[in-house]
Design a protein around this motif. Sequence first.
Motif, PDB file in Angstrom:
ATOM      1  N   ARG A  50      71.505   6.942  18.904  1.00  0.00           N
ATOM      2  CA  ARG A  50      71.331   5.895  17.877  1.00  0.00           C
ATOM      3  C   ARG A  50      69.930   6.165  17.600  1.00  0.00           C
ATOM      4  N   ALA A  51      68.953   6.488  18.309  1.00  0.00           N
ATOM      5  CA  ALA A  51      67.618   6.583  17.896  1.00  0.00           C
ATOM      6  C   ALA A  51      67.427   7.710  16.813  1.00  0.00           C
ATOM      7  N   ALA A  52      68.380   8.712  17.022  1.00  0.00           N
ATOM      8  CA  ALA A  52      68.469   9.956  16.064  1.00  0.00           C
ATOM      9  C   ALA A  52      68.680   9.533  14.592  1.00  0.00           C
ATOM     10  N   ARG A  53      69.756   8.726  14.734  1.00  0.00           N
ATOM     11  CA  ARG A  53      70.498   8.083  13.429  1.00  0.00           C
ATOM     12  C   ARG A  53      69.228   7.373  12.522  1.00  0.00           C
ATOM     13  N   LEU A  54      68.705   6.261  13.515  1.00  0.00           N
ATOM     14  CA  LEU A  54      67.525   5.747  12.820  1.00  0.00           C
ATOM     15  C   LEU A  54      66.531   6.356  12.153  1.00  0.00           C
ATOM     16  N   ALA A  55      66.300   7.682  13.132  1.00  0.00           N
ATOM     17  CA  ALA A  55      65.268   8.433  12.556  1.00  0.00           C
ATOM     18  C   ALA A  55      65.605   8.989  11.179  1.00  0.00           C
ATOM     19  N   ALA A  56      66.714   9.145  11.271  1.00  0.00           N
ATOM     20  CA  ALA A  56      67.312   9.946   9.778  1.00  0.00           C
ATOM     21  C   ALA A  56      67.114   8.888   8.677  1.00  0.00           C
ATOM     22  N   ALA A  57      67.605   7.550   9.021  1.00  0.00           N
ATOM     23  CA  ALA A  57      67.425   6.571   8.060  1.00  0.00           C
ATOM     24  C   ALA A  57      66.099   6.144   7.716  1.00  0.00           C
ATOM     25  N   ALA A  58      64.999   6.444   8.568  1.00  0.00           N
ATOM     26  CA  ALA A  58      63.710   6.066   8.311  1.00  0.00           C
ATOM     27  C   ALA A  58      63.181   7.314   7.364  1.00  0.00           C
ATOM     28  N   GLY A  59      63.649   8.364   7.286  1.00  0.00           N
ATOM     29  CA  GLY A  59      63.316   9.509   6.421  1.00  0.00           C
ATOM     30  C   GLY A  59      62.722  10.745   7.385  1.00  0.00           C
ATOM     31  N   ALA A  60      63.065  10.637   8.610  1.00  0.00           N
ATOM     32  CA  ALA A  60      62.465  11.987   9.397  1.00  0.00           C
ATOM     33  C   ALA A  60      63.148  13.274   8.826  1.00  0.00           C
ATOM     34  N   ASP A  61      62.584  14.308   9.091  1.00  0.00           N
ATOM     35  CA  ASP A  61      63.001  15.636   8.573  1.00  0.00           C
ATOM     36  C   ASP A  61      63.956  16.298   9.683  1.00  0.00           C
ATOM     37  N   GLY A  62      63.639  15.875  10.734  1.00  0.00           N
ATOM     38  CA  GLY A  62      64.326  16.516  12.000  1.00  0.00           C
ATOM     39  C   GLY A  62      64.260  15.764  13.338  1.00  0.00           C
ATOM     40  N   ILE A  63      65.259  16.233  14.238  1.00  0.00           N
ATOM     41  CA  ILE A  63      65.206  15.781  15.546  1.00  0.00           C
ATOM     42  C   ILE A  63      64.767  16.653  16.533  1.00  0.00           C
ATOM     43  N   THR A  64      63.639  16.391  17.479  1.00  0.00           N
ATOM     44  CA  THR A  64      63.146  17.083  18.516  1.00  0.00           C
ATOM     45  C   THR A  64      63.710  16.534  19.776  1.00  0.00           C
ATOM     46  N   ALA A  65      64.064  17.363  20.790  1.00  0.00           N
ATOM     47  CA  ALA A  65      64.324  16.873  21.862  1.00  0.00           C
ATOM     48  C   ALA A  65      64.157  18.190  22.875  1.00  0.00           C
ATOM     49  N   HIS A  66      63.653  17.803  24.157  1.00  0.00           N
ATOM     50  CA  HIS A  66      63.316  18.845  25.122  1.00  0.00           C
ATOM     51  C   HIS A  66      64.232  18.610  26.348  1.00  0.00           C
ATOM     52  N   LEU A  67      64.896  19.691  26.577  1.00  0.00           N
ATOM     53  CA  LEU A  67      65.901  19.770  27.607  1.00  0.00           C
ATOM     54  C   LEU A  67      65.139  20.345  28.644  1.00  0.00           C
ATOM     55  N   ARG A  68      64.764  19.363  29.674  1.00  0.00           N
ATOM     56  CA  ARG A  68      64.082  20.345  30.780  1.00  0.00           C
ATOM     57  C   ARG A  68      64.767  20.838  31.911  1.00  0.00           C
ATOM     58  N   GLU A  69      64.286  21.632  32.645  1.00  0.00           N
ATOM     59  CA  GLU A  69      65.093  22.097  33.651  1.00  0.00           C
ATOM     60  C   GLU A  69      65.798  20.963  34.698  1.00  0.00           C
ATOM     61  N   ASP A  70      64.810  19.935  35.180  1.00  0.00           N
ATOM     62  CA  ASP A  70      65.418  19.042  35.780  1.00  0.00           C
ATOM     63  C   ASP A  70      66.179  17.727  35.229  1.00  0.00           C
ATOM     64  N   ARG A  71      66.239  17.794  33.919  1.00  0.00           N
ATOM     65  CA  ARG A  71      67.064  17.024  32.870  1.00  0.00           C
ATOM     66  C   ARG A  71      66.463  15.415  33.218  1.00  0.00           C
ATOM     67  N   ARG A  72      65.051  15.489  33.494  1.00  0.00           N
ATOM     68  CA  ARG A  72      64.729  14.029  33.731  1.00  0.00           C
ATOM     69  C   ARG A  72      64.780  12.875  32.667  1.00  0.00           C
ATOM     70  N   HIS A  73      64.905  13.877  31.248  1.00  0.00           N
ATOM     71  CA  HIS A  73      65.144  12.758  30.165  1.00  0.00           C
ATOM     72  C   HIS A  73      66.595  13.003  29.399  1.00  0.00           C
ATOM     73  N   ILE A  74      66.348  13.952  28.368  1.00  0.00           N
ATOM     74  CA  ILE A  74      67.638  14.492  27.737  1.00  0.00           C
ATOM     75  C   ILE A  74      68.401  15.294  28.487  1.00  0.00           C
ATOM     76  N   GLY A  75      69.619  15.128  28.346  1.00  0.00           N
ATOM     77  CA  GLY A  75      70.769  15.942  29.230  1.00  0.00           C
ATOM     78  C   GLY A  75      71.576  16.629  28.372  1.00  0.00           C
TER      79      GLY A  75
END
Length: 283
Positions: A50-75
């Motif tokens: 949902r945040a990514a969709r809002l970012a697109a609506a707000a005019g962001a050029d891309g989405i960045t996500a960090h897939l960490r080895e311990d998956r502490r946030h993004i999975g």
Amino acid sequence: MVRESMSIEGGAANRDDGRARGGRLRLGVNIDHVATLRNARAGSRPEPLRAARLAAAAGADGITAHLREDRRHIGDEDIERLRREIDLPLNLEMAATDEMLAIALRHRPHAVCLVPEKRTEVTTEGGLDVIGGRAHLAPFVAALGQAGIRVSLFIEPDPAQLDAAHRLGAPVVELHTGSYCDAPFGPERDHRLERLRRAAAHAQALGLECHAGHGLCFETVTPVAAIPTIRELNIGHFLIGEAIFIGLEAAIRQMLALMAAARTPTVVPTPISAPLSEVEFRS
Ligand code: PXP
């Protein structure tokens, strides 16, 4: 579904109308910390998608996500859904490990930013050591490049690291802005900003596309956005935090407006007697 190149379009509030100094500056919105909040309750909300969709609506050029080895946030499922459902280029931040390489080759994001990763760190501390890690990094840069993924190396604004990134054949570097952002306002911050300026100029001289990010906020973004050879900023933690108070779309729009203003030349009025060539362009 996903746009092929971040360098083609996007950034409604940040469009190049032909006057922007150094060309248009793209914003990648890092949504990691939406997942941090979600994971605090081990549930499904708030949704990074949902945040990514809002970012697109707000005019962001891309989405960045960090897939960490311990998956502490993004999975893993977040990456899959971002790739499948979001109509913006995905910049996947990851450590140079075999597991992450296999994931990147499976999902084929628009870009991969290779970052150093320690399990005990709170966030990405410092840039990659491309000089010392050359032998380890080379096969990752090659494999990602061969798969058509734009590879960037997250490094400190250090000319020797830039030279090493260039020798390794990476097309892009992302300069770590953390030490600039952490410095108190005054001469020390100015000094660290100057390092960023010099590194961005050096990147351009080497033919590297230059990005920057980490720790940027409304206060620190303008001088970095004004560096004409930087093509993209990746910003997350501050925007997600600010979203609590003003909403995510508003926070992104304000960031894009600051970036665009930093990039737009202002004609400073000169005395009538001054020749035209002395009209100054300042940001
Ligand atoms: N760029 C890189 C390579 C990062 O690792 C991060 C943090 O995940 C960011 C940008 C965004 O940093 P911040 O969340 O502090 O804005």
